[in-house]
Motif scaffolding. Structure first.
Motif, short mmCIF file in Angstrom:
data_model
loop_
_atom_site.label_atom_id
_atom_site.label_comp_id
_atom_site.label_asym_id
_atom_site.label_seq_id
_atom_site.Cartn_x
_atom_site.Cartn_y
_atom_site.Cartn_z
N HIS A 1 4.77 -1.42 -6.64
CA HIS A 1 3.32 -1.57 -6.64
C HIS A 1 2.89 -2.67 -5.66
O HIS A 1 1.88 -2.53 -4.97
CB HIS A 1 2.83 -1.90 -8.05
N ALA B 1 3.28 -1.24 -2.24
CA ALA B 1 2.20 -0.28 -1.99
C ALA B 1 0.91 -1.00 -1.63
O ALA B 1 0.18 -0.59 -0.73
CB ALA B 1 2.00 0.61 -3.20
N ALA B 2 0.64 -2.09 -2.35
CA ALA B 2 -0.57 -2.86 -2.06
C ALA B 2 -0.50 -3.49 -0.67
O ALA B 2 -1.51 -3.54 0.06
CB ALA B 2 -0.76 -3.95 -3.11
N ALA C 1 -1.88 1.33 -2.26
CA ALA C 1 -2.58 1.11 -3.52
C ALA C 1 -4.07 1.32 -3.35
O ALA C 1 -4.76 1.78 -4.26
CB ALA C 1 -2.29 -0.30 -4.04
N LEU D 1 -4.61 4.93 -3.59
CA LEU D 1 -4.52 5.33 -4.99
C LEU D 1 -5.82 4.99 -5.72
O LEU D 1 -6.31 5.76 -6.54
CB LEU D 1 -3.34 4.61 -5.66
N HIS D 2 -6.39 3.85 -5.38
CA HIS D 2 -7.63 3.41 -6.00
C HIS D 2 -8.80 4.30 -5.58
O HIS D 2 -9.71 4.58 -6.37
CB HIS D 2 -7.90 1.95 -5.61
N PRO E 1 0.13 3.50 -12.92
CA PRO E 1 -0.80 3.33 -11.79
C PRO E 1 -1.70 2.11 -11.94
O PRO E 1 -2.22 1.60 -10.96
CB PRO E 1 -1.61 4.62 -11.80
N SER F 1 -0.78 -0.83 -9.73
CA SER F 1 -1.26 -0.77 -8.34
C SER F 1 -2.71 -1.23 -8.26
O SER F 1 -3.10 -1.96 -7.35
CB SER F 1 -1.11 0.64 -7.78
#
Length: 203
Positions: free
Chosen positions: A49, A52-53, A58, A61-62, A119, A122
């Motif tokens: 995570h 990913a950020a 992320a 994903l958001h 999730p 993230s």
């Protein structure tokens, strides 16, 4: 390091969730060593995570309902799988008198998977951490890594304490089959409830 960040992170980490539940189950049924492995696994599950950020995934994903839904329902499916395994005595609450490397590996694998498929972690790195990075920060990436390291250290310490406490109660629990049966049902029900909560979670 701001007191607000430390306090908020501690509240998030200490709040009951899948990772804490899994670590407690590991300590209760496999002992102190397994509880520490489980705590480490759940902490390790935070790394994807964070990565990913750092690369912007992320944020996708958001922003993307489809991407969030895919990861969310994968997490729900895994929690339901854990509940089923627990009831079959092959999952989080399988009792092993003598642990072997394979059981330690299973604890590690399941613990990592539980947090990788969450999730909300993230989203945490997208929505929460940036609040503690000043707009004029000279090295925002380094600051993010610093805050993330503190969050992960808190996660490991708190989860390990949960697990070690559970391990200390192990002998009083595993010697009572009726108690173990109710614990299995309780933990399986908790995994299902957490899966249901995740299923209705919005971005």
């Amino acid at each position: 390091m701001s007191p607000e960040f430390l306090l908020t992170s501690l509240i998030i980490v200490a709040s009951p969730g899948t990772g804490a539940l899994y670590t407690i189950a590991a300590g209760l049924t496999r002992g102190s060593q397994a509880s520490v492995v489980a705590a480490f696994a759940c902490t390790l599950g935070i790394v994807p995570h964070l990565l990913a950020a750092m690369v912007g995934l992320a944020a996708v994903l958001h922003a993307s309902a489809l991407a969030f839904a895919i990861v969310k329902y994968a997490g729900v499916a895994y929690l339901l799988f854990m509940a089923w395994q627990t009831l079959r005595e092959h999952g989080a609450l399988s009792v092993e008198a003598k642990a072997d490397p394979r059981s330690a590996w299973r604890v590690l694998r399941d613990g990592v998977a539980i947090n990788v498929l969450n999730p909300k972690l993230s989203i945490f790195f997208v929505a929460f951490l940036p609040q503690f990075i000043a707009a004029g920060e000279a090295a925002p990436l380094a600051r993010m890594l610093e805050l993330s390291a503190v969050f992960m250290a808190m996660t490991f310490i708190v989860f390990a304490l949960y697990g070690l406490f559970a391990a200390a109660m192990r002998d009083k629990v595993v010697s009572r089959p009726a108690v173990m049966a109710w614990l299995r049902r309780g933990f399986a029900g908790a995994f299902v409830a957490l899966g249901a909560k995740l299923a209705v979670t919005e971005r």
